[in-house]
Scaffold this active site. Structure first.
Site, PDB file in Angstrom:
ATOM      1  N   ASP A  69     -12.555   9.507   7.811  1.00 17.18           N
ATOM      2  CA  ASP A  69     -11.918   8.264   7.353  1.00 17.18           C
ATOM      3  C   ASP A  69     -13.013   7.220   7.132  1.00 17.18           C
ATOM      4  O   ASP A  69     -14.074   7.281   7.756  1.00 17.18           O
ATOM      5  CB  ASP A  69     -10.936   7.739   8.422  1.00 17.18           C
ATOM      6  CG  ASP A  69      -9.809   6.912   7.836  1.00 17.18           C
ATOM      7  OD1 ASP A  69      -8.650   7.354   7.882  1.00 17.18           O
ATOM      8  OD2 ASP A  69     -10.088   5.805   7.317  1.00 17.18           O
ATOM      9  N   ASN A  70     -12.742   6.271   6.238  1.00 13.19           N
ATOM     10  CA  ASN A  70     -13.678   5.143   6.079  1.00 13.19           C
ATOM     11  C   ASN A  70     -13.043   3.819   6.539  1.00 13.19           C
ATOM     12  O   ASN A  70     -13.621   2.759   6.326  1.00 13.19           O
ATOM     13  CB  ASN A  70     -14.165   5.024   4.625  1.00 13.19           C
ATOM     14  CG  ASN A  70     -13.044   4.622   3.683  1.00 13.19           C
ATOM     15  OD1 ASN A  70     -11.877   4.610   4.065  1.00 13.19           O
ATOM     16  ND2 ASN A  70     -13.392   4.301   2.447  1.00 13.19           N
ATOM     17  N   GLY A  74     -13.181  20.643  -3.593  1.00 13.30           N
ATOM     18  CA  GLY A  74     -14.482  21.320  -3.607  1.00 13.30           C
ATOM     19  C   GLY A  74     -14.832  21.879  -2.233  1.00 13.30           C
ATOM     20  O   GLY A  74     -15.327  23.006  -2.117  1.00 13.30           O
ATOM     21  N   ALA A  83      -1.568  15.065  -0.031  1.00 10.94           N
ATOM     22  CA  ALA A  83      -0.427  14.184   0.226  1.00 10.94           C
ATOM     23  C   ALA A  83      -0.046  13.517  -1.080  1.00 10.94           C
ATOM     24  O   ALA A  83      -0.697  12.577  -1.524  1.00 10.94           O
ATOM     25  CB  ALA A  83      -0.812  13.134   1.267  1.00 10.94           C
ATOM     26  N   TYR A 113      -1.773   3.696  -8.291  1.00 13.00           N
ATOM     27  CA  TYR A 113      -1.397   4.652  -7.236  1.00 13.00           C
ATOM     28  C   TYR A 113      -0.682   5.845  -7.853  1.00 13.00           C
ATOM     29  O   TYR A 113      -1.037   6.998  -7.612  1.00 13.00           O
ATOM     30  CB  TYR A 113      -0.496   3.938  -6.232  1.00 13.00           C
ATOM     31  CG  TYR A 113      -0.043   4.762  -5.052  1.00 13.00           C
ATOM     32  CD1 TYR A 113      -0.945   5.159  -4.065  1.00 13.00           C
ATOM     33  CD2 TYR A 113       1.304   5.109  -4.895  1.00 13.00           C
ATOM     34  CE1 TYR A 113      -0.518   5.891  -2.963  1.00 13.00           C
ATOM     35  CE2 TYR A 113       1.739   5.827  -3.789  1.00 13.00           C
ATOM     36  CZ  TYR A 113       0.824   6.215  -2.825  1.00 13.00           C
ATOM     37  OH  TYR A 113       1.260   6.932  -1.719  1.00 13.00           O
ATOM     38  N   LYS A 129      -2.076   9.739  -8.011  1.00 13.72           N
ATOM     39  CA  LYS A 129      -1.393  10.845  -7.332  1.00 13.72           C
ATOM     40  C   LYS A 129      -0.977  11.911  -8.339  1.00 13.72           C
ATOM     41  O   LYS A 129      -1.010  13.116  -8.035  1.00 13.72           O
ATOM     42  CB  LYS A 129      -0.173  10.324  -6.576  1.00 13.72           C
ATOM     43  CG  LYS A 129      -0.528   9.471  -5.354  1.00 13.72           C
ATOM     44  CD  LYS A 129      -1.167  10.296  -4.247  1.00 13.72           C
ATOM     45  CE  LYS A 129      -1.402   9.478  -2.980  1.00 13.72           C
ATOM     46  NZ  LYS A 129      -2.045  10.249  -1.906  1.00 13.72           N
TER      47      LYS A 129
HETATM   48  P1  NAD Z   1      -2.537   4.678   5.744  1.00 12.46           P
HETATM   49  O1  NAD Z   1      -3.051   3.575   4.878  1.00 12.46           O
HETATM   50  O2  NAD Z   1      -2.041   4.344   7.093  1.00 12.46           O
HETATM   51  O3  NAD Z   1      -3.639   5.806   5.914  1.00 12.46           O
HETATM   52  C1  NAD Z   1      -4.536   6.174   4.905  1.00 12.46           C
HETATM   53  C2  NAD Z   1      -5.880   6.452   5.533  1.00 12.46           C
HETATM   54  O4  NAD Z   1      -6.805   6.869   4.511  1.00 12.46           O
HETATM   55  C3  NAD Z   1      -6.484   5.206   6.178  1.00 12.46           C
HETATM   56  O5  NAD Z   1      -6.926   5.501   7.482  1.00 12.46           O
HETATM   57  C4  NAD Z   1      -7.649   4.839   5.268  1.00 12.46           C
HETATM   58  O6  NAD Z   1      -8.698   4.178   5.930  1.00 12.46           O
HETATM   59  C5  NAD Z   1      -8.047   6.209   4.728  1.00 12.46           C
HETATM   60  N1  NAD Z   1      -8.776   6.167   3.466  1.00 12.46           N
HETATM   61  C6  NAD Z   1      -8.398   5.554   2.326  1.00 12.46           C
HETATM   62  N2  NAD Z   1      -9.334   5.737   1.368  1.00 12.46           N
HETATM   63  C7  NAD Z   1     -10.312   6.489   1.934  1.00 12.46           C
HETATM   64  C8  NAD Z   1     -11.555   7.016   1.446  1.00 12.46           C
HETATM   65  N3  NAD Z   1     -11.981   6.794   0.201  1.00 12.46           N
HETATM   66  N4  NAD Z   1     -12.311   7.761   2.300  1.00 12.46           N
HETATM   67  C9  NAD Z   1     -11.895   8.005   3.563  1.00 12.46           C
HETATM   68  N5  NAD Z   1     -10.749   7.526   4.075  1.00 12.46           N
HETATM   69  C10 NAD Z   1      -9.964   6.767   3.261  1.00 12.46           C
HETATM   70  O7  NAD Z   1      -1.399   5.415   4.886  1.00 12.46           O
HETATM   71  P2  NAD Z   1      -0.392   6.555   5.325  1.00 12.46           P
HETATM   72  O8  NAD Z   1       0.975   6.011   5.270  1.00 12.46           O
HETATM   73  O9  NAD Z   1      -0.855   7.213   6.564  1.00 12.46           O
HETATM   74  O10 NAD Z   1      -0.536   7.558   4.098  1.00 12.46           O
HETATM   75  C11 NAD Z   1      -1.316   8.734   4.208  1.00 12.46           C
HETATM   76  C12 NAD Z   1      -1.182   9.553   2.945  1.00 12.46           C
HETATM   77  O11 NAD Z   1       0.193   9.892   2.719  1.00 12.46           O
HETATM   78  C13 NAD Z   1      -1.655   8.827   1.679  1.00 12.46           C
HETATM   79  O12 NAD Z   1      -2.308   9.746   0.836  1.00 12.46           O
HETATM   80  C14 NAD Z   1      -0.364   8.356   1.050  1.00 12.46           C
HETATM   81  O13 NAD Z   1      -0.494   8.227  -0.346  1.00 12.46           O
HETATM   82  C15 NAD Z   1       0.605   9.462   1.438  1.00 12.46           C
HETATM   83  N6  NAD Z   1       2.006   8.991   1.453  1.00 12.46           N
HETATM   84  C16 NAD Z   1       2.465   8.239   2.503  1.00 12.46           C
HETATM   85  C17 NAD Z   1       3.780   7.808   2.499  1.00 12.46           C
HETATM   86  C18 NAD Z   1       4.377   7.022   3.642  1.00 12.46           C
HETATM   87  O14 NAD Z   1       5.553   6.670   3.579  1.00 12.46           O
HETATM   88  N7  NAD Z   1       3.647   6.745   4.712  1.00 12.46           N
HETATM   89  C19 NAD Z   1       4.621   8.114   1.409  1.00 12.46           C
HETATM   90  C20 NAD Z   1       4.094   8.846   0.358  1.00 12.46           C
HETATM   91  C21 NAD Z   1       2.785   9.294   0.405  1.00 12.46           C
END
Ligand code: NAD
Ligand code: UDP
Length: 317
Positions: free
Chosen positions: A31-32, A102, A114, A145, A149
């Protein structure tokens, strides 16, 4: 198995780490921290079966050792977050997914991405089955977004068809629970925090738009089953019980005992008017369906935010 989970410090990523570890697997989290927080994985630090690498997955990914799985969950997910970080969102969905694929290809690992109900846009078919191609505005603000996706799904299918990588695509519908960032702007966290603070609840538009809310434990169970299955095509995972946003506001007020009023604010551009998953496939192929109704899920979620709100109040005294 030893699996890489990107987005591990986020809401869903951290719960996924917990689930994979509970099943006896080893996890490398990455994570970043652009929308996640180290607190979400603090309880895992120091374990032999968990490692963490701070890294932006839109840049080349290196993970020492073997991997059996890659779960690509890194991406801003709240509309407020992805509208604030449009370029990072496009990059993590495109370059980040390419890099994560990759790694999976190089290590001979299974890959999961996701995806999201946002690939259906403002849907003209209701509820949404996986066969629906969607109604997305590619150049509107949410396009950063939605299109990231959709590209991510396309490149995942290309790696599957062209390179033979075993891939999974989970289309996640609105999910809530502990470890959402209190300020991430999504409706469940916003309403609970506003109700607990006695602030007005911010209903966008007239609140007649609908969403179908899934409790995080149910979602993680569906994701785990899909990852373990051999289904490469996109699969909806979500709770099909649909509520208007106004109904959610009333429920949160009742359950928190809050006297907050409800304010009506402008509806964001391209905000989907309805959303509800058709989960026939998940039921049939994964034997999965959600078990936690909204009221029970809120009962489990409110104390998490209550403790954060109290902590914040204590800090500002
Ligand atoms: P979140 O924002 O809590 O978590 C996303 C995480 O990804 C964060 O910790 C962030 O720091 C990390 N991140 C983002 N860009 C990054 C990068 N370039 N390098 C490394 N880390 C990075 O969101 P979430 O709700 O936990 O969502 C997680 C995944 O599930 C996402 O891909 C989101 O699109 C998908 N999703 C979530 C929901 C939902 O309802 N929570 C619905 C549809 C899809
Ligand atoms: N919403 C709202 N008030 C808020 C946040 C969101 O009325 O404080 C509405 C938003 O307009 C949308 C729904 O709640 O119709 C769900 O929004 P969220 O940001 O949680 O996720 P989305 O489903 O739009 O990705």
């Amino acid at each position: 198995m030893r699996v890489l989970i990107t987005g591990a410090a986020g809401f869903l990523g951290s719960h996924l780490c917990d689930r994979f570890l509970a099943e006896g697997h080893r996890v490398v989290g990455m994570d970043n921290f652009i929308t996640g927080h180290a607190d979400n994985i603090a309880h895992l630090q120091g374990r032999d079966d968990f490692a963490f690498i701070e890294h932006d997955v839109s840049r080349f990914i290196e993970v020492p050792g073997d991997l059996d799985g890659v779960l690509h969950f890194a991406s801003p997910a709240s509309p407020v977050d992805y509208l604030e970080k449009p370029i990072q969102t496009l990059k993590v969905g495109s370059l980040g997914t390419h890099n994560a694929l990759g790694v999976a290809k190089a290590k001979g690992a299974r890959f999961m991405m996701a995806s999201t109900s946002e690939v259906y846009g403002d849907p003209l078919v209701h509820p949404q089955p996986e066969t629906y191609w969607g109604n997305v505005n590619p150049v509107g603000p949410r396009g950063v977004y939605d299109e990231a996706k959709r590209f991510s799904e396309a490149i995942t299918m290309a790696y599957h068809r062209h390179h033979g990588v075993p891939t999974r695509i989970v289309r996640i519908f609105n999910t809530y629970g502990p470890r959402m960032r209190p300020g991430d702007g999504r409706v469940v966290s916003n309403f609970i925090v506003q109700a607990l603070r006695g602030d007005p609840l911010s209903v966008y538009g007239d609140g007649s738009q609908t969403r179908s809310f899934c409790y995080v434990d149910d979602l993680v169970d569906g994701i785990y089953r899909l990852f373990m299955s051999d289904r490469a095509e996109p699969t909806n995972v979500g709770n099909p019980t649909e509520f208007t946003v106004r109904e959610l506001a009333d429920l949160v007020l009742r359950m928190t005992g809050s006297t907050s009023r409800i304010d009506s604010l402008p509806l964001p551009q391209d905000d989907p008017k309805v959303r509800r998953p058709d989960i026939t496939l998940a039921r049939e192929v994964l034997g999965w369906e959600p078990r936690v109704p909204l009221e029970e899920g809120l009962r489990r979620t409110i104390p998490y935010f209550a403790q954060l709100v109290e902590h914040q109040a204590a800090r500002t005294l």
